[in-house]
Scaffold this motif. Structure first.
Motif, PDB file in Angstrom:
ATOM      1  N   MET A 173       0.849  -1.190   0.000  1.00  0.00           N
ATOM      2  CA  MET A 173       0.000   0.000   0.000  1.00  0.00           C
ATOM      3  C   MET A 173       0.884   1.240   0.000  1.00  0.00           C
ATOM      4  O   MET A 173       1.960   1.244   0.580  1.00  0.00           O
ATOM      5  CB  MET A 173      -0.910   0.018   1.230  1.00  0.00           C
ATOM      6  N   PRO A 174       0.419   2.281  -0.646  1.00  0.00           N
ATOM      7  CA  PRO A 174       1.221   3.506  -0.628  1.00  0.00           C
ATOM      8  C   PRO A 174       1.265   4.103   0.768  1.00  0.00           C
ATOM      9  O   PRO A 174       0.278   4.063   1.499  1.00  0.00           O
ATOM     10  CB  PRO A 174       0.490   4.436  -1.601  1.00  0.00           C
ATOM     11  N   GLY A 175       2.411   4.627   1.115  1.00  0.00           N
ATOM     12  CA  GLY A 175       2.584   5.249   2.419  1.00  0.00           C
ATOM     13  C   GLY A 175       2.064   6.671   2.408  1.00  0.00           C
ATOM     14  O   GLY A 175       1.336   7.079   1.498  1.00  0.00           O
ATOM     15  N   PRO A 176       2.454   7.451   3.385  1.00  0.00           N
ATOM     16  CA  PRO A 176       2.031   8.849   3.396  1.00  0.00           C
ATOM     17  C   PRO A 176       2.617   9.582   2.198  1.00  0.00           C
ATOM     18  O   PRO A 176       3.679   9.228   1.698  1.00  0.00           O
ATOM     19  CB  PRO A 176       2.590   9.392   4.718  1.00  0.00           C
ATOM     20  N   PRO A 177       1.926  10.601   1.710  1.00  0.00           N
ATOM     21  CA  PRO A 177       2.415  11.324   0.528  1.00  0.00           C
ATOM     22  C   PRO A 177       3.766  11.972   0.796  1.00  0.00           C
ATOM     23  O   PRO A 177       4.075  12.370   1.913  1.00  0.00           O
ATOM     24  CB  PRO A 177       1.331  12.378   0.276  1.00  0.00           C
ATOM     25  N   GLU A 178       4.544  12.061  -0.271  1.00  0.00           N
ATOM     26  CA  GLU A 178       5.854  12.703  -0.167  1.00  0.00           C
ATOM     27  C   GLU A 178       5.667  14.190   0.094  1.00  0.00           C
ATOM     28  O   GLU A 178       4.689  14.798  -0.312  1.00  0.00           O
ATOM     29  CB  GLU A 178       6.641  12.498  -1.466  1.00  0.00           C
ATOM     30  N   SER A 179       6.620  14.779   0.738  1.00  0.00           N
ATOM     31  CA  SER A 179       6.494  16.185   1.118  1.00  0.00           C
ATOM     32  C   SER A 179       6.938  17.142   0.026  1.00  0.00           C
ATOM     33  O   SER A 179       6.992  18.334   0.236  1.00  0.00           O
ATOM     34  CB  SER A 179       7.302  16.441   2.396  1.00  0.00           C
ATOM     35  N   ALA A 180       7.277  16.644  -1.186  1.00  0.00           N
ATOM     36  CA  ALA A 180       7.764  17.517  -2.251  1.00  0.00           C
ATOM     37  C   ALA A 180       6.730  18.569  -2.647  1.00  0.00           C
ATOM     38  O   ALA A 180       7.037  19.745  -2.766  1.00  0.00           O
ATOM     39  CB  ALA A 180       8.165  16.686  -3.458  1.00  0.00           C
ATOM     40  N   GLY A 181       5.480  18.154  -2.851  1.00  0.00           N
ATOM     41  CA  GLY A 181       4.458  19.107  -3.255  1.00  0.00           C
ATOM     42  C   GLY A 181       3.464  19.406  -2.152  1.00  0.00           C
ATOM     43  O   GLY A 181       2.414  19.959  -2.399  1.00  0.00           O
ATOM     44  N   ALA A 182       3.784  19.038  -0.945  1.00  0.00           N
ATOM     45  CA  ALA A 182       2.850  19.213   0.163  1.00  0.00           C
ATOM     46  C   ALA A 182       2.799  20.669   0.608  1.00  0.00           C
ATOM     47  O   ALA A 182       3.782  21.401   0.513  1.00  0.00           O
ATOM     48  CB  ALA A 182       3.248  18.335   1.337  1.00  0.00           C
ATOM     49  N   VAL A 183       1.646  21.069   1.092  1.00  0.00           N
ATOM     50  CA  VAL A 183       1.455  22.422   1.612  1.00  0.00           C
ATOM     51  C   VAL A 183       1.831  22.414   3.096  1.00  0.00           C
ATOM     52  O   VAL A 183       1.397  21.527   3.834  1.00  0.00           O
ATOM     53  CB  VAL A 183      -0.022  22.853   1.435  1.00  0.00           C
ATOM     54  N   PRO A 184       2.643  23.355   3.545  1.00  0.00           N
ATOM     55  CA  PRO A 184       2.988  23.391   4.973  1.00  0.00           C
ATOM     56  C   PRO A 184       1.738  23.537   5.841  1.00  0.00           C
ATOM     57  O   PRO A 184       0.744  24.132   5.429  1.00  0.00           O
ATOM     58  CB  PRO A 184       3.877  24.627   5.104  1.00  0.00           C
ATOM     59  N   ASP A 185       1.792  22.981   7.034  1.00  0.00           N
ATOM     60  CA  ASP A 185       0.639  23.003   7.933  1.00  0.00           C
ATOM     61  C   ASP A 185       0.172  24.416   8.244  1.00  0.00           C
ATOM     62  O   ASP A 185      -1.028  24.668   8.327  1.00  0.00           O
ATOM     63  CB  ASP A 185       0.978  22.280   9.238  1.00  0.00           C
ATOM     64  N   GLU A 186       1.095  25.340   8.400  1.00  0.00           N
ATOM     65  CA  GLU A 186       0.707  26.715   8.727  1.00  0.00           C
ATOM     66  C   GLU A 186      -0.074  27.342   7.577  1.00  0.00           C
ATOM     67  O   GLU A 186      -1.079  28.018   7.776  1.00  0.00           O
ATOM     68  CB  GLU A 186       1.937  27.580   9.037  1.00  0.00           C
ATOM     69  N   GLN A 187       0.392  27.099   6.339  1.00  0.00           N
ATOM     70  CA  GLN A 187      -0.289  27.652   5.181  1.00  0.00           C
ATOM     71  C   GLN A 187      -1.664  27.020   5.003  1.00  0.00           C
ATOM     72  O   GLN A 187      -2.643  27.704   4.704  1.00  0.00           O
ATOM     73  CB  GLN A 187       0.555  27.422   3.931  1.00  0.00           C
ATOM     74  N   LEU A 188      -1.739  25.727   5.227  1.00  0.00           N
ATOM     75  CA  LEU A 188      -3.021  25.039   5.114  1.00  0.00           C
ATOM     76  C   LEU A 188      -4.010  25.558   6.163  1.00  0.00           C
ATOM     77  O   LEU A 188      -5.191  25.759   5.881  1.00  0.00           O
ATOM     78  CB  LEU A 188      -2.807  23.536   5.275  1.00  0.00           C
ATOM     79  N   GLY A 189      -3.519  25.825   7.363  1.00  0.00           N
ATOM     80  CA  GLY A 189      -4.373  26.388   8.405  1.00  0.00           C
ATOM     81  C   GLY A 189      -4.916  27.752   8.024  1.00  0.00           C
ATOM     82  O   GLY A 189      -6.094  28.058   8.277  1.00  0.00           O
ATOM     83  N   LEU A 190      -4.087  28.584   7.419  1.00  0.00           N
ATOM     84  CA  LEU A 190      -4.542  29.901   6.964  1.00  0.00           C
ATOM     85  C   LEU A 190      -5.591  29.785   5.860  1.00  0.00           C
ATOM     86  O   LEU A 190      -6.568  30.538   5.829  1.00  0.00           O
ATOM     87  CB  LEU A 190      -3.355  30.725   6.470  1.00  0.00           C
ATOM     88  N   ILE A 191      -5.389  28.835   4.950  1.00  0.00           N
ATOM     89  CA  ILE A 191      -6.359  28.653   3.863  1.00  0.00           C
ATOM     90  C   ILE A 191      -7.714  28.265   4.436  1.00  0.00           C
ATOM     91  O   ILE A 191      -8.752  28.830   4.066  1.00  0.00           O
ATOM     92  CB  ILE A 191      -5.850  27.583   2.871  1.00  0.00           C
ATOM     93  N   PHE A 192      -7.722  27.299   5.357  1.00  0.00           N
ATOM     94  CA  PHE A 192      -8.990  26.884   5.952  1.00  0.00           C
ATOM     95  C   PHE A 192      -9.626  28.006   6.758  1.00  0.00           C
ATOM     96  O   PHE A 192     -10.843  28.168   6.776  1.00  0.00           O
ATOM     97  CB  PHE A 192      -8.797  25.645   6.830  1.00  0.00           C
ATOM     98  N   MET A 193      -8.812  28.780   7.444  1.00  0.00           N
ATOM     99  CA  MET A 193      -9.354  29.874   8.238  1.00  0.00           C
ATOM    100  C   MET A 193     -10.009  30.917   7.334  1.00  0.00           C
ATOM    101  O   MET A 193     -11.095  31.407   7.621  1.00  0.00           O
ATOM    102  CB  MET A 193      -8.252  30.534   9.073  1.00  0.00           C
ATOM    103  N   CYS A 194      -9.381  31.236   6.208  1.00  0.00           N
ATOM    104  CA  CYS A 194      -9.938  32.237   5.303  1.00  0.00           C
ATOM    105  C   CYS A 194     -11.219  31.764   4.622  1.00  0.00           C
ATOM    106  O   CYS A 194     -12.053  32.576   4.231  1.00  0.00           O
ATOM    107  CB  CYS A 194      -8.916  32.603   4.230  1.00  0.00           C
ATOM    108  N   CYS A 195     -11.376  30.459   4.491  1.00  0.00           N
ATOM    109  CA  CYS A 195     -12.558  29.908   3.826  1.00  0.00           C
ATOM    110  C   CYS A 195     -13.632  29.450   4.803  1.00  0.00           C
ATOM    111  O   CYS A 195     -14.606  28.820   4.406  1.00  0.00           O
ATOM    112  CB  CYS A 195     -12.141  28.733   2.948  1.00  0.00           C
ATOM    113  N   HIS A 196     -13.479  29.758   6.056  1.00  0.00           N
ATOM    114  CA  HIS A 196     -14.412  29.272   7.070  1.00  0.00           C
ATOM    115  C   HIS A 196     -15.809  29.819   6.806  1.00  0.00           C
ATOM    116  O   HIS A 196     -15.989  30.992   6.475  1.00  0.00           O
ATOM    117  CB  HIS A 196     -13.936  29.697   8.467  1.00  0.00           C
ATOM    118  N   PRO A 197     -16.844  28.990   6.935  1.00  0.00           N
ATOM    119  CA  PRO A 197     -18.208  29.446   6.644  1.00  0.00           C
ATOM    120  C   PRO A 197     -18.727  30.503   7.615  1.00  0.00           C
ATOM    121  O   PRO A 197     -19.759  31.125   7.351  1.00  0.00           O
ATOM    122  CB  PRO A 197     -19.046  28.176   6.730  1.00  0.00           C
ATOM    123  N   ALA A 198     -18.043  30.745   8.708  1.00  0.00           N
ATOM    124  CA  ALA A 198     -18.497  31.782   9.634  1.00  0.00           C
ATOM    125  C   ALA A 198     -18.295  33.176   9.048  1.00  0.00           C
ATOM    126  O   ALA A 198     -18.974  34.119   9.441  1.00  0.00           O
ATOM    127  CB  ALA A 198     -17.752  31.660  10.966  1.00  0.00           C
TER     128      ALA A 198
END
Length: 108
Positions: A73-98
């Motif tokens: 089975m494939p393991g966790p995705p490689e980090s080459a094209g991964a979005v950093p956790d901090e950036q992903l958190g900002l994206i979700f915060m900006c798109c929050h339905p509130a």
């Protein structure tokens, strides 16, 4: 149960171990006879069962990872094209339905 809980530090594990020890006693004692000190036998058996459970859980992650590798089975995705956790958190915060729709950031 208190001595087993003190040993493993987890009440649920201690309770399961004591129940397992009682089950073993109910199946063995009628056949083999009751030990000289039943209380000590139950505590000892429960302690061994609790320690076995703790050891089994400690090795669980390694065994699951080995099983995943063995079946290919494939393991966790490689980090080459991964979005950093901090950036992903900002994206979700900006798109929050509130937030009002005009305030949200469009990610197109």
């Amino acid at each position: 149960m208190a001595s087993v809980a003190r040993l493993v530090g987890d009440l649920a594990t201690a309770e399961d171990a004591v129940q397992d020890a009682c089950l073993v006693a109910l199946t063995r004692w009628p056949v083999e006879g009751q030990p000289d000190n039943p209380r000590a036998w139950l505590i000892g058996t429960a302690r061994h069962k609790a320690l076995d459970q703790v050891r089994r859980e400690a090795r669980r992650g390694l065994k699951e990872a080995a099983a995943v590798r063995d079946i290919g089975m494939p393991g966790p995705p490689e980090s080459a094209g991964a979005v950093p956790d901090e950036q992903l958190g900002l994206i979700f915060m900006c798109c929050h339905p509130a937030f009002d729709p005009p305030t949200r950031v469009a990610l197109t």
